[in-house]
Enzyme design. Structure first.
Site, mmCIF file in Angstrom:
data_model
loop_
_atom_site.group_PDB
_atom_site.id
_atom_site.type_symbol
_atom_site.label_atom_id
_atom_site.label_comp_id
_atom_site.label_asym_id
_atom_site.label_seq_id
_atom_site.Cartn_x
_atom_site.Cartn_y
_atom_site.Cartn_z
ATOM 1 N N ASN A 111 0.870 -1.183 0.000
ATOM 2 C CA ASN A 111 0.000 0.000 0.000
ATOM 3 C C ASN A 111 0.902 1.227 0.000
ATOM 4 O OD1 ASN A 111 -1.795 2.063 0.496
ATOM 5 N ND2 ASN A 111 -2.201 1.470 2.629
ATOM 6 N N LYS A 171 0.029 4.270 -0.289
ATOM 7 C CA LYS A 171 -0.629 5.471 0.273
ATOM 8 C C LYS A 171 -0.417 6.654 -0.681
ATOM 9 C CE LYS A 171 0.299 3.523 4.777
ATOM 10 N NZ LYS A 171 0.121 3.685 6.200
ATOM 11 N N HIS A 199 -9.444 1.170 4.886
ATOM 12 C CA HIS A 199 -8.173 1.362 5.592
ATOM 13 C C HIS A 199 -8.415 2.315 6.763
ATOM 14 C CE1 HIS A 199 -4.086 2.594 6.495
ATOM 15 N NE2 HIS A 199 -3.677 1.525 5.832
ATOM 16 N N GLU A 206 -6.825 4.718 7.844
ATOM 17 C CA GLU A 206 -6.599 6.140 7.522
ATOM 18 C C GLU A 206 -7.829 6.744 6.837
ATOM 19 O OE1 GLU A 206 -2.824 5.642 5.538
ATOM 20 O OE2 GLU A 206 -1.908 5.141 7.459
ATOM 21 N N GLU A 223 -5.316 -4.987 10.568
ATOM 22 C CA GLU A 223 -4.299 -3.959 10.746
ATOM 23 C C GLU A 223 -4.572 -3.200 12.050
ATOM 24 O OE1 GLU A 223 -2.302 -2.806 6.814
ATOM 25 O OE2 GLU A 223 -4.018 -1.496 7.085
ATOM 26 N N GLY A 278 2.672 2.131 10.706
ATOM 27 C CA GLY A 278 3.663 3.191 10.576
ATOM 28 C C GLY A 278 4.383 3.541 11.863
ATOM 29 N N SER A 324 3.502 -2.338 10.289
ATOM 30 C CA SER A 324 4.950 -2.400 10.548
ATOM 31 C C SER A 324 5.583 -3.741 10.163
ATOM 32 C CB SER A 324 5.253 -2.039 12.002
ATOM 33 O OG SER A 324 4.881 -0.686 12.243
HETATM 34 C C1 PEP Z 1 -0.712 0.177 6.055
HETATM 35 O O1 PEP Z 1 -0.919 1.374 6.144
HETATM 36 O O2 PEP Z 1 -1.517 -0.536 5.426
HETATM 37 C C2 PEP Z 1 0.467 -0.367 6.707
HETATM 38 C C3 PEP Z 1 0.462 -1.627 7.015
HETATM 39 O O3 PEP Z 1 1.505 0.514 6.973
HETATM 40 P P1 PEP Z 1 2.962 0.173 7.580
HETATM 41 O O4 PEP Z 1 3.422 -1.138 6.976
HETATM 42 O O5 PEP Z 1 3.819 1.316 7.148
HETATM 43 O O6 PEP Z 1 2.793 0.050 9.039
#
Ligand code: PEP
Length: 242
Positions: A8, A10, A95, A97, A163, A169, A201
């Site tokens: 992803n 973003k 997601h 976000e 998630e 992040g 992460s």
């Molecule tokens: C995400 O936003 O879907 C995600 C998993 O981000 P990160 O791997 O950077 O934590």
């Protein structure tokens, strides 16, 4: 179940980011291995171009969001049909976000997932608890309610991504036991055949142990999917022959 490793991107990626996809394909010696699905979800501006250039190399292309309707007076939005027409195979919906920044409810997420299925895309439906909810001991209730509210009716093929919001992040991840317990729970509430990804992460250092957990059928990767040097070892860590 064939693992799915999804990136992803973003709101990251200009034309020059093609170099990272090309570097990734080079690391696969020309084409992504057939025993795992490799997916990149770039910003919408790059979906058509990436789908045209890289689908033959075994890298599937997806989008990060879609509108629930097929068309109409919705300035700035993109329908699932448009994404399919641009060559996308998957779309991320719900997601955290988007749930936070755009106030998306479970009902909205379900409508988007159903739109994706209508257009022939596979939705990747995201769920996950906040840190406060984890600390309050309500993570399973929260995720259970999100699944109930966000998953499309019927057993159509979709992907669920667990998630935890506090792991995105931040460099933090739940313990392997906690990931396993949540994936077992999601499996018990999800139709057979639906893949369940872990996201939050994931990096080259932890990918192998996370991807080996029962009922973890792949990963949704944010930051570490932007660079071929990081994304390649994560893809390679998925169980299989590569
Ligand atoms: C995400 O936003 O879907 C995600 C998993 O981000 P990160 O791997 O950077 O934590």
């Amino acid at each position: 179940m064939k693992p799915l490793i999804a990136g992803n991107w973003k709101m990251n990626g200009l034309q020059a980011a093609r170099a990272e996809v090309e570097a990734l394909i080079e690391k696969f010696a020309g084409a992504a291995p057939a025993d795992r699905d490799v997916l990149i979800c770039p910003p919408a501006t790059l979906v058509a171009q990436f789908a045209e250039r890289y689908s033959d190399e075994g890298v599937q292309i997806g989008a990060q969001d879609c509108h629930a309707l097929a068309g109409g007076a919705h300035t700035g939005d993109i329908s699932a049909e448009m994404l399919a027409d641009a060559g996308a195979a998957y779309v991320i919906v719900g997601h955290s976000e988007r749930r936070a920044d755009h106030g998306e409810s479970d009902e909205t997420v379900r409508a988007k997932a159903e739109a994706a299925l209508r257009a022939g895309l596979t939705p990747i439906i995201c769920v996950g608890e906040t840190r406060e909810q984890r600390e309050a001991g309500t993570a399973f209730d929260v995720v259970g309610a999100q699944l109930k509210g966000s998953l499309p009716n019927g057993g159509a093929p979709f992907v669920v991504a667990y998630e935890p919001v506090w792991a995105i992040g931040t460099g933090l991840t739940p313990s392997l036991a906690d990931i396993g317990a949540m994936h077992d729970f999601i499996r018990s509430k999800t139709p057979e055949g639906a893949r369940i990804l872990y996201g939050g992460s994931v990096k080259p250092e932890n990918a192998e142990e996370i991807l080996a957990i029962n009922n973890v059928n792949g990963a949704l990767v944010g930051g570490a999917s932007l660079k071929a040097d990081d994304f390649h070892p994560i893809i390679a860590a998925a169980p299989g022959e590569m």
